[in-house]
Design an enzyme around this catalytic site. Structure first.
Site, short mmCIF file in Angstrom:
data_model
loop_
_atom_site.label_atom_id
_atom_site.label_comp_id
_atom_site.label_asym_id
_atom_site.label_seq_id
_atom_site.Cartn_x
_atom_site.Cartn_y
_atom_site.Cartn_z
N ASP A 90 -1.69 -9.41 3.62
CA ASP A 90 -1.50 -7.94 3.56
C ASP A 90 -2.85 -7.25 3.70
OD1 ASP A 90 -2.64 -7.25 0.65
OD2 ASP A 90 -1.63 -9.17 0.56
N ASP A 127 -3.97 -5.00 1.47
CA ASP A 127 -4.25 -4.44 0.14
C ASP A 127 -3.84 -2.95 0.10
OD1 ASP A 127 -5.06 -5.15 -2.47
OD2 ASP A 127 -6.90 -4.01 -2.18
N1 LIG Z 1 -3.82 -7.52 -2.00
C1 LIG Z 1 -3.98 -8.55 -2.84
N2 LIG Z 1 -4.71 -8.41 -3.97
C2 LIG Z 1 -4.89 -9.45 -4.81
N3 LIG Z 1 -4.36 -10.67 -4.59
C3 LIG Z 1 -3.63 -10.84 -3.49
N4 LIG Z 1 -2.98 -11.92 -3.02
C4 LIG Z 1 -2.39 -11.57 -1.88
N5 LIG Z 1 -2.62 -10.29 -1.58
C5 LIG Z 1 -3.39 -9.81 -2.58
#
Ligand SMILES: Nc1ncnc2[nH]cnc12
Ligand SMILES: CSC[C@H]1O[C@H](OP(=O)(O)O)[C@H](O)[C@@H]1O
Length: 336
Positions: free
Chosen positions: A253, A255
């Site tokens: 992703d 974030d």
């Molecule tokens: N955006 C994110 N923040 C923290 N850990 C994650 N693991 C997968 N995506 C994450």
């Protein structure tokens, strides 16, 4: 039901088979070469042929998060033995702040692993790192909150300061990067990339909630490339155990920093776990097969870490308690 039995150093526990449903032997007497830690979505590596399932190991720092599966990879002349631990447990029952990191790494050290390969689902803090890309970070920014047990050498009566300027194994990362072309993404015309660069930095946050948009933007400004909740203290503990350690980060992703996009949710992460898990299997398979042909130099020599813990401990052995010495000997049977 738990059956306790005294092991070499008095620290082993044997559980019933209830957890594993396996007909494989529950013991393994040889030395393990490589430890692998699987993260979110990676509770098992299907590419490995298992030969034993060790029940969760009781160490002086608690019980491992999962049973430890031992696999054998047959090479031209040698066998490679691999131990696999599921970081969050087989049923994902340990949140990132509660993972028994010290027990997991101590167990791999106790089994004589010569290196640790770790997998982690991460958010991307850079637009050029897209979901499903893999990243081999070389630096870490610590944003955990000090609530995780993060050292074997931090008790009254035992003081040790290991070098952590380069938290990962450069040699291991170089070695992994040669297999970059196994990564695939059937759902996109864009190739799945394996990012590998000295500057690549993983931010480790406490969680379990994801970051705010402001935090996410701050991590970008600080120089972060990806973010997770689990590289620490895993990397620190591997270093204290003198084991070369490399994390393979698997992006899921963006974030929360992208202004017009929805911030990360578990659903968005889940959408990429299947493909990431297939690619993790493909990558791990190449790595272990190549290691079985010939063990890489950094595993033979210890990657410059041999004796580093011994010389990092400032407390004189004569001043250590019997209990401290016994715990240390679980990790380093030959030093004191
Ligand atoms: N955006 C994110 N923040 C923290 N850990 C994650 N693991 C997968 N995506 C994450
Ligand atoms: C479910 S997304 C957050 C979760 O995913 C990562 O886990 P792991 O590193 O074990 O793959 C991240 O660190 C968080 O724990």
């Amino acid at each position: 039901m738990v059956r306790i039995s005294l092991f070499k150093h008095g620290w082993k526990i044997l559980r019933t088979r209830a957890m594993t449903n396996s007909n494989l032997p529950n013991h393994f007497d040889g030395d393990v070469d490589l430890g692998i830690i699987g993260g979110t979505g990676l509770y098992k590596l299907d590419c490995l042929e298992e030969i034993a399932v060790l029940p969760e190991m009781v160490t002086p720092w608690g019980i491992t998060s999962s049973p430890i599966t031992i696999s054998r990879v047959t090479g031209d002349r040698n066998h490679l033995h691999v131990a696999f631990i599921a970081r969050h447990g087989l049923h994902h029952e340990f949140p990132p702040s509660k993972v028994p990191f010290r027990a997991n790494i101590a167990a791999l050290k106790h089994l004589h692993c010569k290196a640790v390969l770790s997998f982690s689902a991460v958010g991307s803090l850079q637009s050029y790192i897209k979901p499903r890309d893999f990243i081999l970070p070389q630096q870490i920014i610590d944003r955990t909150k000090g609530i995780r047990d993060h050292s074997y050498f931090n008790d009254e009566g035992l003081v040790g300061h290991v070098m952590f300027g380069d938290p990962f194994s450069r040699s291991f990362a170089d070695y992994i990067s040669q297999f970059h072309d196994v990564l695939q993404n059937p759902d996109s015309p864009l190739p799945c990339l394996l990012h590998h660069d000295r500057e690549l930095t993983v931010v480790c946050m406490e969680g379990p909630q994801f970051s705010t948009r402001a935090e996410s933007r701050m991590y970008k400004l600080l120089g972060g490339h990806v973010i997770n909740m689990s590289v620490l203290p895993e990397a620190k503990l591997a270093r204290e155990c003198e084991m070369p350690y490399q994390m393979v980060c698997m992006s899921t992703d963006y974030d929360a920093w992208m202004e017009h996009e929805e911030p990360v949710t578990v659903e968005s992460v889940l959408g990429h776990l299947g493909n990431n898990s297939r690619n993790a299997n493909a990558l791990a398979s190449k790595i272990v097969q190549d290691m079985a042909k010939q063990l890489p130099e950094f595993m033979k020599t210890g990657d410059g870490l041999r004796n580093s813990a011994k010389f990092s401990i400032s407390t004189r052995p004569e001043a250590m308690s019997k209990e401290t010495l016994q715990k240390l000997r679980f990790l380093f049977p030959d030093y004191w």
